[in-house]
Motif scaffolding. Structure first.
Motif, PDB file in Angstrom:
ATOM      1  N   VAL A 119      35.970  -3.721 -97.879  1.00  0.00           N
ATOM      2  CA  VAL A 119      34.857  -3.188 -97.088  1.00  0.00           C
ATOM      3  C   VAL A 119      34.516  -1.777 -97.557  1.00  0.00           C
ATOM      4  O   VAL A 119      33.350  -1.452 -97.799  1.00  0.00           O
ATOM      5  CB  VAL A 119      35.206  -3.185 -95.586  1.00  0.00           C
ATOM      6  CG1 VAL A 119      34.105  -2.530 -94.780  1.00  0.00           C
ATOM      7  CG2 VAL A 119      35.441  -4.598 -95.093  1.00  0.00           C
ATOM      8  N   LEU A 120      35.552  -0.938 -97.727  1.00  0.00           N
ATOM      9  CA  LEU A 120      35.296   0.449 -98.118  1.00  0.00           C
ATOM     10  C   LEU A 120      34.586   0.530 -99.471  1.00  0.00           C
ATOM     11  O   LEU A 120      33.639   1.305 -99.651  1.00  0.00           O
ATOM     12  CB  LEU A 120      36.615   1.229 -98.171  1.00  0.00           C
ATOM     13  CG  LEU A 120      36.471   2.720 -98.452  1.00  0.00           C
ATOM     14  CD1 LEU A 120      35.633   3.387 -97.384  1.00  0.00           C
ATOM     15  CD2 LEU A 120      37.812   3.404 -98.557  1.00  0.00           C
ATOM     16  N   LEU A 121      35.018  -0.300-100.426  1.00  0.00           N
ATOM     17  CA  LEU A 121      34.426  -0.240-101.764  1.00  0.00           C
ATOM     18  C   LEU A 121      33.012  -0.828-101.776  1.00  0.00           C
ATOM     19  O   LEU A 121      32.167  -0.420-102.561  1.00  0.00           O
ATOM     20  CB  LEU A 121      35.309  -0.980-102.770  1.00  0.00           C
ATOM     21  CG  LEU A 121      36.593  -0.244-103.128  1.00  0.00           C
ATOM     22  CD1 LEU A 121      37.485  -1.116-103.977  1.00  0.00           C
ATOM     23  CD2 LEU A 121      36.266   1.041-103.865  1.00  0.00           C
ATOM     24  N   ARG A 122      32.754  -1.777-100.880  1.00  0.00           N
ATOM     25  CA  ARG A 122      31.412  -2.349-100.801  1.00  0.00           C
ATOM     26  C   ARG A 122      30.439  -1.297-100.266  1.00  0.00           C
ATOM     27  O   ARG A 122      29.308  -1.177-100.724  1.00  0.00           O
ATOM     28  CB  ARG A 122      31.437  -3.580 -99.881  1.00  0.00           C
ATOM     29  CG  ARG A 122      30.088  -4.206 -99.590  1.00  0.00           C
ATOM     30  CD  ARG A 122      29.537  -4.874-100.839  1.00  0.00           C
ATOM     31  NE  ARG A 122      28.281  -5.568-100.554  1.00  0.00           N
ATOM     32  CZ  ARG A 122      27.095  -4.958-100.553  1.00  0.00           C
ATOM     33  NH1 ARG A 122      27.017  -3.662-100.776  1.00  0.00           N
ATOM     34  NH2 ARG A 122      25.997  -5.645-100.298  1.00  0.00           N
ATOM     35  N   ILE A 148      34.672   8.272-103.679  1.00  0.00           N
ATOM     36  CA  ILE A 148      34.487   6.903-103.197  1.00  0.00           C
ATOM     37  C   ILE A 148      33.183   6.289-103.706  1.00  0.00           C
ATOM     38  O   ILE A 148      33.089   5.082-103.921  1.00  0.00           O
ATOM     39  CB  ILE A 148      34.504   6.895-101.639  1.00  0.00           C
ATOM     40  CG1 ILE A 148      35.878   7.313-101.127  1.00  0.00           C
ATOM     41  CG2 ILE A 148      34.152   5.536-101.089  1.00  0.00           C
ATOM     42  CD1 ILE A 148      36.971   6.311-101.361  1.00  0.00           C
ATOM     43  N   ASN A 149      32.140   7.128-103.923  1.00  0.00           N
ATOM     44  CA  ASN A 149      30.864   6.533-104.328  1.00  0.00           C
ATOM     45  C   ASN A 149      30.725   6.403-105.846  1.00  0.00           C
ATOM     46  O   ASN A 149      29.646   6.129-106.348  1.00  0.00           O
ATOM     47  CB  ASN A 149      29.693   7.336-103.754  1.00  0.00           C
ATOM     48  CG  ASN A 149      29.629   8.738-104.318  1.00  0.00           C
ATOM     49  OD1 ASN A 149      30.395   9.076-105.215  1.00  0.00           O
ATOM     50  ND2 ASN A 149      28.724   9.545-103.814  1.00  0.00           N
ATOM     51  N   LEU A 167      36.733  -9.774-107.283  1.00  0.00           N
ATOM     52  CA  LEU A 167      35.835 -10.063-106.165  1.00  0.00           C
ATOM     53  C   LEU A 167      34.521  -9.284-106.272  1.00  0.00           C
ATOM     54  O   LEU A 167      33.630  -9.456-105.451  1.00  0.00           O
ATOM     55  CB  LEU A 167      36.519  -9.747-104.837  1.00  0.00           C
ATOM     56  CG  LEU A 167      37.673 -10.676-104.453  1.00  0.00           C
ATOM     57  CD1 LEU A 167      38.366 -10.183-103.191  1.00  0.00           C
ATOM     58  CD2 LEU A 167      37.183 -12.103-104.248  1.00  0.00           C
ATOM     59  N   GLY A 168      34.418  -8.408-107.282  1.00  0.00           N
ATOM     60  CA  GLY A 168      33.138  -7.767-107.551  1.00  0.00           C
ATOM     61  C   GLY A 168      32.947  -6.382-106.947  1.00  0.00           C
ATOM     62  O   GLY A 168      31.876  -5.820-107.059  1.00  0.00           O
ATOM     63  N   VAL A 169      33.988  -5.814-106.291  1.00  0.00           N
ATOM     64  CA  VAL A 169      33.801  -4.491-105.700  1.00  0.00           C
ATOM     65  C   VAL A 169      34.626  -3.413-106.397  1.00  0.00           C
ATOM     66  O   VAL A 169      34.515  -2.242-106.065  1.00  0.00           O
ATOM     67  CB  VAL A 169      34.159  -4.475-104.197  1.00  0.00           C
ATOM     68  CG1 VAL A 169      33.212  -5.354-103.418  1.00  0.00           C
ATOM     69  CG2 VAL A 169      35.594  -4.892-103.986  1.00  0.00           C
ATOM     70  N   GLY A 170      35.466  -3.810-107.364  1.00  0.00           N
ATOM     71  CA  GLY A 170      36.311  -2.826-108.042  1.00  0.00           C
ATOM     72  C   GLY A 170      35.563  -2.194-109.202  1.00  0.00           C
ATOM     73  O   GLY A 170      34.446  -1.711-109.054  1.00  0.00           O
TER      74      GLY A 170
END
Lengths: 307, 323
Positions: free
Chosen positions: B166-169, B179-180, B263-266
């Motif tokens: 969630v945080l990375l999305r 983080i961004n 999963l596509g968020v890393g």
């Protein structure tokens, strides 16, 4: 005991609220404007957008939004997604899949883990014991993601024993994903049983039992195993909550329509209400089964007394 | 002082006739006592084959991250020829080619650096958070402890992958500096933020266990400040369990990074990462299984290196195991 359970139940409330607020606050910052995306190619009129933003409380500050959410939560209303479908319906549709998957995983974990652990524990340093040690180290080190692909490649594509995706073949299609999901815990159960059994076999009461002339089988099954299984049973109990929450990768790779895949898809498509609803449910399961296990511990082991 | 040196010393003393070789105070008791935990542990470790396998694998992996060109056999991971697309492994190209026709060995080898960076940064942040929060909670107790322990419970109830997911999305659309960024830093911080609780609990329980001991009371009687007591007298007790935990956690974080990236968020292309390779390879799992196989294999061996070293360390440092 009653007072202990009541105290523990009270303590779960701040944890449950805290965890759901944490997710709520993060989801609140999800990128993009879901209302605008609803319109697709034809942009919505400003009046419609304003009306929708009002209905979903998108203009209010974060704590007001959360307060609205919690109020609904206590009335059994988890809100609706942006297409107007109640989140509760989505959970009702997807939860049975995850529960079946978790049950299959627990059965694998208990049966294979216990048998391997007991056989290794009664013959320490035998060939089988070393085999269990080496294979559990290996299994613990393989990420679920990798294990899922290897299982699909070997059992699905090469040997064609199991389907590699979907739930078309009923319970049979849960076997392979269940085994993959259980693998890490299975290895842990085997090790825990082995250590616990080997430790108890050195205890005085086991020597007494042997001195009485009881056959080896009775000593192990009736005297040692019963005591050695206490930590194992409690571990498996606590693991149910973990498995329900940890099914994201397994369900995604095996394409099972459970809450894990649902929450992953919702994170991607910014369905905040679904994400918060399912995560809150997962946290609840986790806390609940941990509480059950703590109580169970006192029931199984008379030396432990709360209060 | 190593075991061998100590044995030598004892032998010399016996031969010189200054001691009988039986337990006697002339055999440098203080030294032995000071070294016992760590030198005994090293003695145990040296005889543990799991430790050596883990250490060798870990060393190879470290070198791979530092000087990937050596392991890539001179191939450039970005020099691609579409004519070689999905080429199978051969004597010249051990791991074959990926869909873009790039040398796969080079790509897999160059992926080690990101994994190591994320693993080490995340564990350092976890240790920092865990030690500080755990020490404060354990030492001050009372309300402080109550609040911090509850905070840890909240994070503990969230699955690691889910929280980081969630945080990375959300991350890239926020204004928070690291983080961004969608880089290794963001992945490491996200994983650390949802993974610090076990370290905190370890440190907290150690602090509570030794807080009321005589030597802490003595230090306090001599006028030592709270900070000095914590840092110099209490925290060193927590080093052994935390070291074991940190070693295993590097492996866990590396696996989690690959999963998040899959999963596509890393990490995002054009970064080189095992998670991205597995994700790209799964489409051709029927025709070119080597594209999933090789990054998975190296990823697993890397995780295994840290798990094995951690397991061996735990066995060596646990005094209950010693007869």
């Amino acid at each position: 005991m009653g007072r202990y359970v009541a105290r523990r139940l009270l303590l779960t409330i701040p944890v449950l609220l805290g965890a759901s607020f944490l997710i709520f606050a993060m989801v609140y910052a999800l990128p993009g404007d879901p209302i605008r995306a609803l319109g697709g190619d034809r942009p919505l009129s400003p009046a419609v957008i304003a009306e929708l933003r009002e209905r979903f409380h998108l203009n209010d500050p974060l704590y007001v939004q959360y307060w609205e959410y919690v109020k609904g939560l206590f009335q059994g209303d988890l809100g609706t997604d942006f297409r107007g479908r109640p989140v509760l319906d989505t959970i009702e549709r997807t939860l049975p899949v995850t529960v079946k998957l978790a049950l299959v995983a627990i059965v694998f974990e208990a049966v294979i883990g216990l048998v391997a652990g007991v056989l290794a524990g009664i013959r320490r340093n035998s060939f089988f014991d070393n085999l269990v040690l080496v294979s559990t180290t290996l299994v613990v080190s393989i990420p679920i993601l990798v294990l899922a692909f290897f299982a699909q490649l070997l059992f699905g594509l090469r040997l064609q024993w199991f389907p590699i995706a979907g739930t078309n073949e009923g319970l049979y299609s849960y076997l392979l994903p269940g085994l993959v999901l259980a693998s890490g815990s299975l290895a842990y159960v085997a090790r825990l049983t082995r250590t616990s059994l080997a430790e108890n076999l050195r205890a005085d009461y086991v020597r007494t039992a042997r001195a009485k002339g009881l056959p080896n089988r009775t000593v192990i099954v009736r005297h040692t195993l019963r005591n050695s299984l206490i930590p194992v049973v409690t571990y498996i109990g606590a693991d149910i909550g973990t498995l329900l929450g940890g099914a994201i990768v397994t369900e995604t790779v095996f394409n099972l329509p459970g809450i894990g895949r649902e929450v992953f898809n919702s994170i991607r498509s910014q369905e905040g209400a679904v994400v918060v609803g399912i995560v809150t449910l997962m946290v609840f399961f986790f806390i609940f089964f941990n509480l059950v296990v703590d109580v169970l511990y006192a029931v199984l082991d008379p030396r432990i007394r709360y209060d | 002082m190593t075991d061998q040196q100590q044995l030598d010393l004892r032998k010399d003393a016996v031969e010189a006739g200054t001691t009988t070789g039986l337990a006697s105070p002339s055999v440098d008791v203080t030294q032995e006592r000071q070294n016992s935990l760590w030198s005994d542990a090293w003695g145990d470790l040296r005889r543990n084959p799991f430790f050596w396998i883990g250490a060798v694998l870990g060393l190879v992996f470290l070198l791979m991250a530092l000087v990937p060109q050596v392991f890539a056999r001179g191939a450039d991971p970005r020099a691609c020829d579409l004519g070689n697309s999905r080429g199978l492994p051969s004597a010249d190209h051990w791991f074959g080619f990926d869909t873009q026709g790039c040398d796969y060995l080079a790509n897999v080898v160059y992926g080690a650096r990101n994994s190591l960076i994320i693993g080490v940064i995340a564990v350092l942040v976890i240790l920092l958070l865990g030690v500080v929060v755990g020490a404060v909670a354990g030492y001050y107790g009372g309300l402080t402890d109550g609040i911090l322990a509850r905070l840890a419970d909240i994070f503990y109830a969230l699955p690691l992958i889910l929280g980081a997911l969630v945080l990375l999305r959300v991350g890239p659309s926020t204004g928070i500096p690291v983080i961004n960024s969608r880089g290794p830093g963001a992945v490491a911080i996200a994983l650390a933020l949802f993974g610090w609780m076990t370290a905190m609990r370890l440190v907290r329980s150690q602090v509570i266990a030794v807080k009321s001991s005589d030597y802490v009371a003595a230090a306090r009687a001599m006028g030592a400040s709270s900070r000095r007591i914590l840092v110099r007298h209490i925290l060193p007790n927590a080093v052994a369990p935390v070291l074991v935990y940190a070693t295993i956690t590097i492996g866990v974080i590396i696996a989690a990074e690959a999963t998040l990236t899959y999963l596509g968020v890393g990490l995002q292309r054009p970064a080189i990462s095992w998670g991205l390779q597995i994700e790209a390879g799964q489409d051709s799992i029927r025709t070119a299984p080597h594209l999933v196989l090789f990054p998975s294999l190296i990823l697993t061996m890397t995780v295994m290196a840290f798990v094995m070293m951690g397991d061996a360390l735990r066995d060596a440092l646990d005094p209950r195991q010693r007869a």
